[in-house]
Design an enzyme around this catalytic site. Structure first.
Site, short mmCIF file in Angstrom:
data_model
loop_
_atom_site.label_atom_id
_atom_site.label_comp_id
_atom_site.label_asym_id
_atom_site.label_seq_id
_atom_site.Cartn_x
_atom_site.Cartn_y
_atom_site.Cartn_z
N HIS A 109 63.65 51.80 47.34
CA HIS A 109 62.27 51.43 47.02
C HIS A 109 62.11 49.97 46.57
CE1 HIS A 109 61.27 55.46 47.85
NE2 HIS A 109 61.38 55.98 46.66
N HIS A 131 53.70 56.34 46.52
CA HIS A 131 54.60 57.35 45.96
C HIS A 131 53.91 58.34 45.03
CE1 HIS A 131 58.44 59.09 44.87
NE2 HIS A 131 59.10 58.19 45.59
N GLU A 148 55.55 60.71 51.70
CA GLU A 148 55.54 59.24 51.76
C GLU A 148 55.60 58.82 53.22
OE1 GLU A 148 59.01 58.04 49.34
OE2 GLU A 148 58.80 60.03 48.52
C1 GLA Z 1 62.02 59.04 47.00
C2 GLA Z 1 63.41 59.36 47.38
C3 GLA Z 1 64.00 60.35 46.44
C4 GLA Z 1 63.85 59.88 45.02
C5 GLA Z 1 62.41 59.58 44.73
C6 GLA Z 1 62.23 58.99 43.36
O1 GLA Z 1 61.16 60.00 47.38
O2 GLA Z 1 63.51 59.83 48.69
O3 GLA Z 1 65.36 60.56 46.74
O4 GLA Z 1 64.64 58.75 44.82
O5 GLA Z 1 61.92 58.67 45.64
O6 GLA Z 1 62.77 59.77 42.36
#
Ligand code: GLA
Length: 385
Positions: free
Chosen positions: A140, A214, A349
């Site tokens: 991210h 997110h 997402e």
């Molecule tokens: C995303 C990732 C997950 C996790 C979340 C945050 O969705 O795919 O593995 O890291 O973010 O907790």
């Protein structure tokens, strides 16, 4: 007597005309002020003040956004009785967002949503090392990704529906990424209860971009309940299996005959605990589905039987990360009491595939100077009676 009557008629006419005009003005001004309301939200440890923007549509649906991380802190949706309740996870106090936000609750994610293997990639013969914040990988956008940045927010005047324009310029080299990236995101709340998100970006050097949102949803409106009773449908015949660190192996696997088959709606919990190597690696669902079709299209639908709430997702992206909240660990209070426990929220997402910069068979995430990154996602809320 006659004179008095003429005078009264004149005064009456004057009052009617003037009164109407005043009434119109009042409607214009109050309309604009009421559909986007700005307030103080909190102060960061560094002393920066955070503003909150509340968008309201004609039905009374509300979305709250802060200029820190472009975070959606609240979003209401009606149940089958017309009751609007908050359906996105978040913290009870502003500090939750700027003291770590380990879950990325409600945030805008950039410059690269999802994982990049070994926190490096090459572009035009040069290798770039980016922030390693998730085991061996980068997740991210790095520790100080876009979810931790201050976004400049403008209320878009004369827009048909309440709209915010969020802008952030990421410096050349920030978190290890090449090129100065100018990013603009529009959040619009339409009168058909949809949140429309439009992303735009431009760079001055070749770079990689994969922006997403997110938000974690729990359509029950009760954040202590798990989301395993929600029924999900994803328009995808294939998904991307991952290795132990959640990086796609490169295989594009058919969902048919696996717990990853959501082509026909089924509850999230139906097969989540199946004896399946991929589910074990993800601790549940935490994978990218290769969406069928191209262009802005309906890609997923979630239905919560108890409340009747439906959320439909539209995007022009090739993939969606369906994440069943497997890292939620009960460390923080929820907005409806209790703690943020395992699987009490899910994310859809929309994005390009994880690790695309290192996987040449995936659609490219490269952005060159002179090109414009553009992408759109819609989360639309309705009910089944
Ligand atoms: C995303 C990732 C997950 C996790 C979340 C945050 O969705 O795919 O593995 O890291 O973010 O907790």
């Amino acid at each position: 007597m006659k004179e008095i009557t003429y005078n009264s008629i004149f005064i009456l006419l004057f009052l009617i005309i003037f009164g109407c005009k005043k009434e119109n003005n009042k409607q214009d001004i109050s309309g604009k002020m009421e559909n986007v309301h700005t307030s103080d939200y909190g102060i960061t440890p560094k002393g920066d003040s955070i503003k909150k923007y509340t968008l309201t549509n004609k039905n009374g649906m509300k979305i709250e956004v802060i200029n820190f991380g472009g975070i959606i802190t609240s979003l209401t949706a009606p149940d089958r009785n017309g009751k609007y309740e908050d359906v996105v996870l978040g913290f009870t106090k502003p500090e939750g967002y700027f003291e770590g936000n380990p879950y990325y609750f409600g945030a805008l994610i950039g410059r690269y949503g999802n994982r990049i293997a070994n926190a490096k990639f090459s572009l035009e013969g040069k290798t770039f090392e980016i922030d390693k914040n998730d085991g061996p990988n980068s997740l991210h956008g790095g520790k100080e990704g876009f979810h931790t940045r201050f976004w400049n927010i403008e209320v878009v005047k004369d827009a048909k529906f309440p709209t915010l324009k969020l802008s952030y310029t990421s410096a050349d080299g920030e978190e290890g990424y090449p090129g100065k990236l100018t990013t603009t995101v529009f959040y619009t709340l339409t009168d058909d209860n949809a949140l429309e998100i439009s992303y735009e970006a431009e760079t001055d050097k070749p770079t990689v971009v994969n922006l997403t949102q997110h938000s974690y949803f729990n359509l029950s409106g009760n954040f202590t309940k798990t989301i395993t009773d929600h029924e999900l449908q994803i328009n995808a015949d294939h998904f991307l299996p991952v290795n132990e660190t959640l990086i796609p192996t490169g295989e594009q696997k058919a969902v048919k005959g696996t717990p990853f088959d959501f082509t026909v709606s089924k509850s999230i919990g139906k097969e989540i605990n199946a004896d399946d190597d991929q589910l074990k690696k993800g601790k549940g669902y935490d994978h990218n589905w290769i969406l069928n079709g191209k262009g802005l299209r309906s890609i997923a639908k979630v239905y919560h039987p108890e409340t009747g709430r439906i959320m439909e997702v539209f995007t022009d992206e090739p993939g969606v990360q369906f994440y069943s909240g497997n890292f939620l660990d009960g460390k923080f209070d929820t907005k409806t009491g209790g703690k943020n426990e395992f699987r009490t929220g899910f994310c859809l997402e929309t994005q390009h595939f994880p690790d695309s910069p290192n996987q040449s068979s995936f659609p490219s995430t490269e952005l060159k100077p002179g090109q414009k990154y553009q992408s759109k996602t819609i989360y639309k809320f309705s009910v089944k009676k």
